[in-house]
Design an enzyme around this catalytic site. Structure first.
Site, short mmCIF file in Angstrom:
data_model
loop_
_atom_site.label_atom_id
_atom_site.label_comp_id
_atom_site.label_asym_id
_atom_site.label_seq_id
_atom_site.Cartn_x
_atom_site.Cartn_y
_atom_site.Cartn_z
N THR A 200 0.74 -1.14 -0.06
CA THR A 200 -0.02 0.03 -0.03
C THR A 200 0.63 1.31 0.20
O THR A 200 1.90 1.33 0.56
CB THR A 200 -0.96 0.00 1.23
OG1 THR A 200 -2.04 -1.04 1.06
CG2 THR A 200 -1.53 1.27 1.30
N ARG A 228 -12.87 -9.28 -2.20
CA ARG A 228 -12.31 -8.72 -0.74
C ARG A 228 -12.19 -7.15 -0.85
O ARG A 228 -11.34 -6.76 -2.09
CB ARG A 228 -11.11 -9.53 -0.14
CG ARG A 228 -10.56 -8.90 1.08
CD ARG A 228 -9.44 -8.03 0.98
NE ARG A 228 -9.12 -7.53 2.12
CZ ARG A 228 -7.95 -6.73 2.44
NH1 ARG A 228 -7.61 -6.10 1.53
NH2 ARG A 228 -7.69 -6.55 3.55
N GLY A 251 -1.53 -1.51 6.46
CA GLY A 251 -1.49 -2.68 7.33
C GLY A 251 -2.46 -3.60 7.11
O GLY A 251 -3.19 -3.87 6.13
N GLY A 253 -5.88 -4.84 6.72
CA GLY A 253 -7.06 -3.93 6.36
C GLY A 253 -8.26 -4.37 7.25
O GLY A 253 -8.81 -3.51 7.71
N1 ASP Z 1 -4.33 -2.13 4.04
C1 ASP Z 1 -4.00 -2.71 3.01
C2 ASP Z 1 -5.32 -3.91 2.77
O1 ASP Z 1 -5.58 -4.45 3.56
C3 ASP Z 1 -2.81 -3.50 2.59
C4 ASP Z 1 -1.61 -2.96 3.11
O2 ASP Z 1 -1.61 -1.86 3.62
O3 ASP Z 1 -0.63 -3.52 3.06
O4 ASP Z 1 -5.69 -4.01 1.61
#
Ligand code: ASP
Length: 332
Positions: A200, A228, A251, A253
């Site tokens: 992300t 999802r 992080g 999600g």
């Molecule tokens: N937060 C993002 C998600 O869950 C993934 C990430 O931040 O790495 O889609």
């Protein structure tokens, strides 16, 4: 003798001033992230350098806009575009694979001065999702489009399109192969290793007119199941901006969503009179579990906070007071 005493006094005042925290408001400020998680310190120096260079390049893109009086919205969009085009990060070009072996991208952008927002989920052909999110915000009566509808909205714009294969990278392919064997998208913490499941990118900014904005973009989680949706395009969870603060999350999600994390940070500040840093600490320690997430945030005075409860977070910030950093781990 008297002159020496005056000089000594002046010197001690000067030293005290240097040690004081910066209290004056920053004219403009910008912070960005390229994902949080378990990031091994053993990654090769050349790769480390590539990450730092990528973060610096994206910071520079936003700095030019803000320094010249451009808007926080333009800054966060261009910073995120820059990171989306960098295959190192899990957004745009470097997006992870879904369980079905495809790429489905999410993005959101929010204008803190008007609460206008645009968000998308399940994109398959948009090269720069953040730019389409801005189009949703500015050119549609709605905030959030998903899947087929999102692509349909894109058909009405001149946004740049690509085949889904454009998002293929060998690194992400290998990560997906590994993830398939351990069902990582359902139990990500069981096998969290360097960059495997998360990523992300995001940016937050304050401009010279005092406006705040936030934008976030992601390929989501490696091996994620059909349809999802993560926290990123959920306004208030992974992305939020109002008159108090602008926040972008990264992080796990599902955890970030459960705690409506980004809005909670802004509300905690507003309702308790806490600083931005205290608000991030509250969510990271009182709401989330260790290893869950990281945030970059800026408040209306241009204070920046970048914190995580993971081992690392690719991040960087810059402001009009001359502060400039790029970091990956806690102890840098
Ligand atoms: N937060 C993002 C998600 O869950 C993934 C990430 O931040 O790495 O889609």
């Amino acid at each position: 003798m008297k002159i020496a005493a005056y000089l000594l006094l002046a010197l001690s005042f000067l030293m005290m001033a240097c040690n004081e925290p910066q209290t004056e408001r920053a004219e403009w400020a910008l912070a960005l992230h390229g994902g949080a998680g378990t990031i091994s310190k053993d990654i090769p120096d050349t790769l480390k350098q590539q990450y730092y260079d990528g973060l610096r390049q994206a910071l520079r893109a936003g700095e030019i806009i803000l320094r010249e009086g451009g808007s926080a919205l333009d800054a966060v969009e261009y910073v995120v575009r820059n990171l989306e085009d960098n295959p190192l990060f899990n957004a745009g070009k470097g997006s992870v694979f879904t369980a079905e072996g495809k790429h489905e991208l999410d993005a959101a952008i929010m204008d803190g001065s008007t609460l206008a927002a645009g968000a998308l989920t399940g994109l398959t052909t948009i090269k720069n999702p953040v730019t389409l999110a801005r189009m949703v915000m500015e050119d549609s009566p709605h905030i959030f489009f998903s899947g087929v509808g999102a692509e349909e909205f894109a058909n009405q714009t001149d946004v740049e399109r690509v085949e889904n294969e454009y998002f293929f990278t060998e690194t992400r392919y290998q990560q997906w192969q590994r993830a398939q064997t351990d069902n990582a998208s359902i139990f990500p913490k069981a096998e969290w290793t360097e960059g495997d499941y998360f990523g992300t990118v995001g940016a937050v900014a304050l401009d010279k007119n005092g406006n705040l904005a936030a934008a976030t973009s992601t390929g989501g989680m490696t091996n994620k199941q059909f349809g999802r949706v993560g926290d990123v395009p959920i306004i208030g969870s992974g992305t939020f901006a109002n008159h108090v603060a602008a926040i972008s999350a990264t992080g796990w999600g599902e955890q970030i969503m459960r705690n409506v994390s980004a809005t909670t940070i802004a509300n905690y500040m507003e309702f308790t009179g806490s600083t931005l840093e205290q608000a991030l600490d509250f969510v990271l320690t009182e709401r989330l579990n260790p290893g869950d997430a990281g945030f970059v945030a800026v408040d209306a005075d241009g204070n920046i906070s970048m914190k995580m409860n993971t081992e690392g977070m690719y991040r960087g910030s810059i402001d009009s007071r001359g502060n400039r950093v790029v970091m990956i781990w806690e102890d840098e």
